[in-house]
Write a protein that holds these residues in place. Structure first.
Motif, PDB file in Angstrom:
ATOM      1  N   PRO A 190     -25.520 -10.555  14.995  1.00 32.89           N
ATOM      2  CA  PRO A 190     -25.057 -11.527  13.988  1.00 32.89           C
ATOM      3  C   PRO A 190     -24.387 -10.879  12.792  1.00 32.89           C
ATOM      4  N   MET A 191     -24.848  -9.687  12.385  1.00 32.78           N
ATOM      5  CA  MET A 191     -24.210  -8.999  11.263  1.00 32.78           C
ATOM      6  C   MET A 191     -22.777  -8.610  11.615  1.00 32.78           C
ATOM      7  N   ALA A 192     -22.594  -8.100  12.829  1.00 32.17           N
ATOM      8  CA  ALA A 192     -21.244  -7.728  13.247  1.00 32.17           C
ATOM      9  C   ALA A 192     -20.354  -8.966  13.359  1.00 32.17           C
ATOM     10  N   TRP A 193     -20.910 -10.055  13.868  1.00 34.26           N
ATOM     11  CA  TRP A 193     -20.132 -11.289  13.999  1.00 34.26           C
ATOM     12  C   TRP A 193     -19.764 -11.843  12.618  1.00 34.26           C
ATOM     13  N   ALA A 194     -20.707 -11.795  11.674  1.00 42.41           N
ATOM     14  CA  ALA A 194     -20.420 -12.277  10.323  1.00 42.41           C
ATOM     15  C   ALA A 194     -19.363 -11.417   9.642  1.00 42.41           C
ATOM     16  N   LEU A 195     -19.371 -10.109   9.904  1.00 41.55           N
ATOM     17  CA  LEU A 195     -18.348  -9.238   9.327  1.00 41.55           C
ATOM     18  C   LEU A 195     -16.959  -9.630   9.840  1.00 41.55           C
ATOM     19  N   MET A 196     -16.849  -9.874  11.125  1.00 40.81           N
ATOM     20  CA  MET A 196     -15.556 -10.308  11.671  1.00 40.81           C
ATOM     21  C   MET A 196     -15.179 -11.687  11.134  1.00 40.81           C
ATOM     22  N   LEU A 197     -16.192 -12.542  10.950  1.00 37.70           N
ATOM     23  CA  LEU A 197     -15.932 -13.887  10.437  1.00 37.70           C
ATOM     24  C   LEU A 197     -15.401 -13.846   9.008  1.00 37.70           C
ATOM     25  N   SER A 198     -15.819 -12.843   8.237  1.00 39.04           N
ATOM     26  CA  SER A 198     -15.399 -12.764   6.837  1.00 39.04           C
ATOM     27  C   SER A 198     -13.907 -12.479   6.683  1.00 39.04           C
TER      28      SER A 198
ATOM     29  N   THR B  97     -11.636 -14.119   8.417  1.00 41.37           N
ATOM     30  CA  THR B  97     -10.953 -15.299   8.963  1.00 41.37           C
ATOM     31  C   THR B  97     -11.156 -16.482   8.022  1.00 41.37           C
ATOM     32  N   ASP B  98     -10.472 -17.591   8.335  1.00 40.88           N
ATOM     33  CA  ASP B  98     -10.671 -18.838   7.593  1.00 40.88           C
ATOM     34  C   ASP B  98     -11.432 -19.846   8.441  1.00 40.88           C
ATOM     35  N   SER B  99     -12.363 -19.356   9.238  1.00 47.33           N
ATOM     36  CA  SER B  99     -13.116 -20.195  10.170  1.00 47.33           C
ATOM     37  C   SER B  99     -13.960 -21.225   9.436  1.00 47.33           C
ATOM     38  N   ASP B 100     -14.098 -22.407  10.086  1.00 45.86           N
ATOM     39  CA  ASP B 100     -14.982 -23.452   9.580  1.00 45.86           C
ATOM     40  C   ASP B 100     -16.143 -23.706  10.532  1.00 45.86           C
ATOM     41  N   LEU B 101     -16.344 -22.796  11.485  1.00 40.50           N
ATOM     42  CA  LEU B 101     -17.408 -22.859  12.493  1.00 40.50           C
ATOM     43  C   LEU B 101     -17.201 -23.950  13.537  1.00 40.50           C
ATOM     44  N   MET B 102     -16.128 -24.728  13.432  1.00 43.51           N
ATOM     45  CA  MET B 102     -15.873 -25.788  14.404  1.00 43.51           C
ATOM     46  C   MET B 102     -14.556 -25.578  15.146  1.00 43.51           C
ATOM     47  N   THR B 103     -13.609 -24.995  14.480  1.00 40.60           N
ATOM     48  CA  THR B 103     -12.310 -24.730  15.103  1.00 40.60           C
ATOM     49  C   THR B 103     -12.013 -23.238  15.003  1.00 40.60           C
ATOM     50  N   PRO B 104     -11.214 -22.705  15.928  1.00 38.29           N
ATOM     51  CA  PRO B 104     -10.877 -21.278  15.857  1.00 38.29           C
ATOM     52  C   PRO B 104     -10.145 -20.961  14.554  1.00 38.29           C
ATOM     53  N   GLY B 105     -10.618 -19.976  13.850  1.00 42.69           N
ATOM     54  CA  GLY B 105      -9.989 -19.585  12.596  1.00 42.69           C
ATOM     55  C   GLY B 105      -8.941 -18.514  12.815  1.00 42.69           C
ATOM     56  N   ARG B 106      -8.051 -18.398  11.871  1.00 37.21           N
ATOM     57  CA  ARG B 106      -7.019 -17.362  11.958  1.00 37.21           C
ATOM     58  C   ARG B 106      -7.387 -16.202  11.047  1.00 37.21           C
ATOM     59  N   ASN B 107      -6.869 -15.047  11.376  1.00 34.17           N
ATOM     60  CA  ASN B 107      -7.145 -13.843  10.608  1.00 34.17           C
ATOM     61  C   ASN B 107      -6.414 -13.893   9.270  1.00 34.17           C
ATOM     62  N   VAL B 108      -7.177 -13.712   8.165  1.00 30.79           N
ATOM     63  CA  VAL B 108      -6.570 -13.749   6.834  1.00 30.79           C
ATOM     64  C   VAL B 108      -6.728 -12.409   6.113  1.00 30.79           C
ATOM     65  N   GLY B 109      -7.173 -11.400   6.825  1.00 35.71           N
ATOM     66  CA  GLY B 109      -7.317 -10.089   6.209  1.00 35.71           C
ATOM     67  C   GLY B 109      -8.367 -10.074   5.109  1.00 35.71           C
ATOM     68  N   LEU B 110      -7.991  -9.551   3.960  1.00 36.33           N
ATOM     69  CA  LEU B 110      -8.908  -9.424   2.824  1.00 36.33           C
ATOM     70  C   LEU B 110      -8.787 -10.580   1.836  1.00 36.33           C
ATOM     71  N   ASP B 111      -8.143 -11.665   2.242  1.00 37.01           N
ATOM     72  CA  ASP B 111      -7.935 -12.786   1.314  1.00 37.01           C
ATOM     73  C   ASP B 111      -9.247 -13.364   0.805  1.00 37.01           C
TER      74      ASP B 111
ATOM     75  N   GLY C  71     -15.797 -18.599   6.777  1.00 32.61           N
ATOM     76  CA  GLY C  71     -15.213 -17.274   6.597  1.00 32.61           C
ATOM     77  C   GLY C  71     -15.405 -16.769   5.179  1.00 32.61           C
ATOM     78  N   TYR C  72     -15.148 -17.624   4.219  1.00 31.25           N
ATOM     79  CA  TYR C  72     -15.342 -17.249   2.815  1.00 31.25           C
ATOM     80  C   TYR C  72     -16.820 -17.033   2.521  1.00 31.25           C
ATOM     81  N   GLY C  73     -17.677 -17.859   3.099  1.00 33.17           N
ATOM     82  CA  GLY C  73     -19.117 -17.693   2.921  1.00 33.17           C
ATOM     83  C   GLY C  73     -19.611 -16.369   3.478  1.00 33.17           C
ATOM     84  N   ALA C  74     -19.045 -15.952   4.622  1.00 37.33           N
ATOM     85  CA  ALA C  74     -19.426 -14.661   5.197  1.00 37.33           C
ATOM     86  C   ALA C  74     -19.001 -13.514   4.288  1.00 37.33           C
ATOM     87  N   ALA C  75     -17.850 -13.649   3.639  1.00 38.97           N
ATOM     88  CA  ALA C  75     -17.406 -12.615   2.698  1.00 38.97           C
ATOM     89  C   ALA C  75     -18.367 -12.514   1.520  1.00 38.97           C
TER      90      ALA C  75
END
Length: 310
Positions: free
Chosen positions: A48-56, A58-72, A279-283
């Motif tokens: 889960p830690m590794a998954w949350a790092l990757m999620l951070s 993205t702009d994921s909302d946990l319901m739809t596939p998120g896109r990569n936003v880098g360090l935004d 995604g923002y929450g994971a960051a």
């Protein structure tokens, strides 16, 4: 023959030890015990830690596939006023709770380290709030500190004092929550300190009494240094506990009023499950993780340099 020559011949004649090679059966037995725990740790912690790092990233909302936003997401933290408010609230909780829990825990443990009638009952009274459900404690304290119908304001009225906002006041709510959190958690410090005090040699305490040392001198020069390692442990434990403060907020203020009781963990939960910005929450969660790790490492290094850790 000299001693050096005899020692040399002995070392030459002595057979060299071969490296210990365990049988495959021993490895199988060991992993049969350690394997389930390893799988659980990997499944519920590292993955889960590794998954949350990757999620951070993205702009994921946990319901739809998120896109990569880098360090935004991480850049947005520096422009988020609620994030700074959550940092201040969490910092206030840490600054107020940790010293209070350490000092009160040690003093109460000293008082409970006596052979008096009913001492087991008194010790249990301080432990019960710690083992009680956080939900039940939050609901109970929410009633006690309610502005209109709470017992605390009822007591203020009887004493001729003005009614206070308490959990409904932006300037008082975080202090009240810190008091509630202290009441529910410092029993753990009492138990740990009590166990450490009971390990102090009775001969040392008796010698201090024979030498005419006062209770304060015995406490400051014998008890406090003897439980120093436990103080470091409880300080680190309290820091982690305070930074994860969440459950009492859910059952009392829900982050209000006016975000005055929003902590970092509660803000992460809001971002992921109320605002659907996972995604923002994971960051934010990873910033909390990094900050917690730095604080713990810095504290341990300072304690080791001062000789508090052996």
């Amino acid at each position: 023959m000299s001693n050096a020559q005899a020692l040399s011949r002995t070392e030459t004649a002595a057979p060299k030890r071969r490296p210990d090679r365990r049988k495959p059966a021993d490895n199988v037995t060991g992993w049969s015990f350690a394997g389930p725990a390893t799988v659980i740790i990997l499944g519920f912690s590292l993955i889960p830690m590794a998954w949350a790092l990757m999620l951070s990233f993205t702009d994921s909302d946990l319901m739809t596939p998120g896109r990569n936003v880098g360090l935004d997401n991480y850049r947005a933290l520096f422009q988020d006023p609620v994030f700074y408010q959550a940092l201040r609230n969490t910092g206030l909780l840490v600054v107020l709770y940790i010293p209070a829990s350490l000092i009160a825990g040690l003093l109460v443990a000293v008082l409970l380290n006596r052979k008096v009638r009913g001492i087991g009952f008194y010790r249990a009274c301080f432990l019960v709030p710690y083992i009680a459900s956080a939900t039940s404690a939050g609901l109970l304290m929410g009633y006690i500190f309610d502005r209109d119908f709470g017992l605390m304001n009822g007591l203020f009225v009887k004493l001729g004092l003005p009614v206070q906002g308490l959990l409904s006041s932006p300037s008082q709510a975080m202090f009240v929550l810190t008091l509630i959190f202290f009441w529910t958690r410092f029993g753990f410090s009492v138990v740990i300190y009590l166990a450490a005090i009971q390990e102090i040699s009775k001969e040392v305490l008796e010698a201090a009494a024979i030498d005419g040392a006062s209770r304060w001198a015995t406490f400051w020069h014998i008890i406090v240094p003897s439980v120093r390692s436990m103080t470091i442990f409880l300080g680190v434990w309290g820091l982690i506990d305070a930074l994860q403060f969440f459950d009492l907020i859910v059952t009392t203020t829900k982050g209000g009023p006016a975000n005055s009781t929003v902590t970092i963990v509660y803000y992460v939960w809001q971002l992921a499950f109320s605002f659907f910005t996972a995604g923002y929450g994971a960051a934010v969660a990873y910033v909390l993780f990094a900050g917690t790790l730095l604080l713990i490492v810095a504290g341990l290094l300072v304690a080791r340099r001062r000789g508090a850790m052996r």
